[in-house]
Design an enzyme around this catalytic site. Structure first.
Site: not given
Length: 607
Positions: A112, A246, A541, A585-587
């Site tokens: 999304v 792609v 993650h 948390h890698p955000q």
């Protein structure tokens, strides 16, 4: 008031039609200066910064999923998790994992506009400073805590954060206004077990107990994520194509190197790039796209009948993930928890009305308690020493990646977390559902403790399906493939029980363990190992699959994020380039990587 009107009130950030175009694809002759593959966490942030920094260049983002900025299931924080396994989730299955008793496991990734930033659990934290410094140690000059801290803060606008927090970035960050009463007991309980309170955990020293911030817009109280926070800031030189897949980067030989010329879409359309192609498709699909383009291991490409153009054995290797175990506990009566939304219609209606009136409610989600701890804090000195010794023997017994060797260094640093605990006000156990109607515990309040292993020694891989290269890739994380990971998770479970069942003030509030229950799984290592193998999951993650390392060490990109063997105009910008797994948390780190990448790319092209 109708739900449609409610949606219009709370969806206060919109994206202009210029950057949220729903075109089926540009004409084949159309050319852009920069093509970014993947409109996710990193892709939208990078595209926006390139749009601002290079206003004369034409920039295109191509996203395989739809635009859905007005979807309540994304926007409302209390609905987090609803999109896992749904239409906005790629839901990549692993192959059956021997360490999981043969279980396969689905890896959720956002399909999304906004990518995984649209479907994640909105925790906004950071790892220890020393972990980012290790990125430089393994061969990446300019990538360290100081530069990453600056980049991560550039991405955030932390309302009420500690001194030094970012206050001008697009991503809105705050401490949730809905704090259930049970949360008052969590930090004191942790403190009674020697875990200090830490209210400044995101500035390089996460060790301690805290209530972490979340990425929520303070005006609408909607999720703040890359599609709604970054893209509205872009200039008119940025175009976004959604629902567009792609399948290949087009390369052309230039001397001894390969130059990215554009991309091919699933319908055969070719879009040309004058300057660069940048992959931001995530830790699973960026390696897949590299292999589809002829970049990777010779044996895999040969089996898939793809001509190899660049030999890079590191593509898709060193797959790292945080492992997760879960327990739930029944509380004494009188505590409101999020489960009540599901079984009490009156309560749910009251909470929805509070949201409509911009008041705190369980639809805001709820404050969660967090512990980031080292092994001495979880296991005691002797237990920690034994576990570290086991880790060293395992790593010494086999060829090890630079990232794996760094994990041994991390183990000896008391400032680097090895375990994470998340304390949430709802049932979230691993083996039982919430008690259904008719069950004696239906309607009772529950809390859960999630225990995370921050630096597992298991490293896996993700590669194209050689018999069907355009289908979902083969994900083999090799979960629980060593004794250290199992022993560590057993120790994490024992400490969770100590928190909930043996330590005040939680001890006096908890009625007992519901899931799995001491009657089903006692505290012996043997029974806990069975539970670990049967129920362990992940924190979603995945990272390090196109690692930023020297080429001789299995690296895929250099310190400028350029793919080895190219002229420098094919880059990867997402969690796959992280060279050493981080205990967070890698955000926030992914936003930081995008901000750093933008600085590098804008700087080069302005010259």
């Amino acid at each position: 008031m109708t739900l449609d009107i409610v949606k219009s009130i709370y969806f206060v950030l919109s994206v202009s039609s210029t950057v949220a175009a729903h075109a089926t694809g540009p004409p084949p002759s159309e050319t852009y200066d920069f093509i970014i593959v993947g409109g996710g966490t990193a892709g939208n942030a990078l595209a926006t910064r390139l749009s601002q920094g290079l206003p004369k260049d034409k920039i295109l983002v191509i996203e395989a999923g739809p635009a859905a900025q007005n979807d309540d299931n994304i926007n409302i924080p209390g609905f987090k998790g609803r999109n896992m396994g749904g239409k906005y989730d790629w839901s990549f299955p692993t192959i059956p994992q021997p360490g999981f008793n043969g279980r396969a496991y689905n890896v959720p990734r956002g399909k999304v506009l906004g990518g995984s930033s649209a479907i994640n659990y909105i925790t906004f934290d950071r790892a220890a400073a020393a972990e980012y410094d290790m990125w430089a140690e393994v061969g990446n000059p300019g990538w360290n805590w100081k530069t990453m801290e600056t980049a991560m803060e550039k991405a955030e606008n932390y309302l009420g954060g500690p001194r030094g927090s970012g206050t001008k970035g697009p991503i809105q960050v705050l401490h949730n206004r809905n704090s259930p009463r049970i949360m008052d007991a969590f930090a004191p309980t942790a403190s009674n077990l020697g875990i200090p309170r830490n209210d400044d955990s995101i500035q390089g020293n996460p060790i301690g107990v805290s209530y972490q911030p979340t990425n929520i817009n303070p005006t609408s109280y909607n999720r703040s994520y890359s599609a709604t926070a970054y893209l509205p800031l872009a200039k008119s030189n940025l175009k976004v194509l959604t629902d567009t897949l792609v399948v290949k980067v087009n390369l052309q030989k230039k001397g001894n190197l390969q130059q990215a010329m554009g991309v091919t879409l699933s319908d055969g359309t070719i879009i040309k790039a004058r300057k660069e192609v940048i992959l931001s498709a995530g830790a699973i699909q960026s390696p897949q796209l590299l292999e589809l383009s002829g970049i990777g291991q010779a044996s895999i490409l040969k089996a898939a009948k793809i001509k190899q153009v660049i030999d890079l054995p590191g593509v898709g290797e060193t797959y790292n993930e945080h492992l997760l175990v879960r327990m739930s506990f029944q509380l004494k009566d009188g505590y409101d928890t999020a489960d009540k939304l599901a079984f009490n219609a009156t309560f749910a209606a009251e909470q929805w009305a509070r949201r409509l009136n911009n008041q705190s409610s369980f639809y805001d989600d709820a404050v969660a308690g967090y512990i980031f701890a080292n092994w001495n804090q979880v296991l005691g000195d002797s237990g920690a020493a034994s576990l570290v010794s086991l880790a060293r023997s395992i790593v010494a017994s086999k060829p090890s990646s630079p990232g794996l060797k760094m994990k041994l260094k991390q183990l000896s640093n008391p400032h680097i977390p090895q375990a994470e605990y998340i304390f949430v006000s709802n049932h979230g156990g691993a083996t039982k559902t919430y008690p259904p109607p008719g069950h004696p515990l239906h309607g009772k309040p529950f809390v859960s403790i999630y225990g995370g292993l921050m630096h597992p020694l298991s490293e896996g891989s993700v590669h194209i399906n050689t018999s069907s290269p355009l289908s979902k890739p083969i994900v083999d994380p090799k979960f629980l493939s060593n004794e250290y990971d199992i022993a560590a998770l057993i120790g994490i479970l024992k400490f969770a029980r100590k928190l909930a069942l043996e330590t005040e003030p939680l001890k006096s509030i908890v009625v007992g363990e519901y899931d799995p229950g001491l009657d089903a799984v006692d505290n012996s290592d043997e029974r806990l190992e069975e539970f670990v193998r049967r129920t362990t999951g992940t924190i979603f993650h995945p990272m390090t699959t196109a690692a930023m390392l020297p080429r001789r060490d299995g690296g895929v990109v250099d310190s400028k994020l350029a793919v080895y063997g190219t002229t420098g105009n094919l880059r990867v910008v997402d969690a796959s380039v992280i060279p050493v797994q981080i205990s967070a948390h890698p955000q926030s780190a992914v936003y930081g990587i995008a901000e750093r990448a933008a600085e590098i790319i804008v700087g080069e092209w302005k010259k």
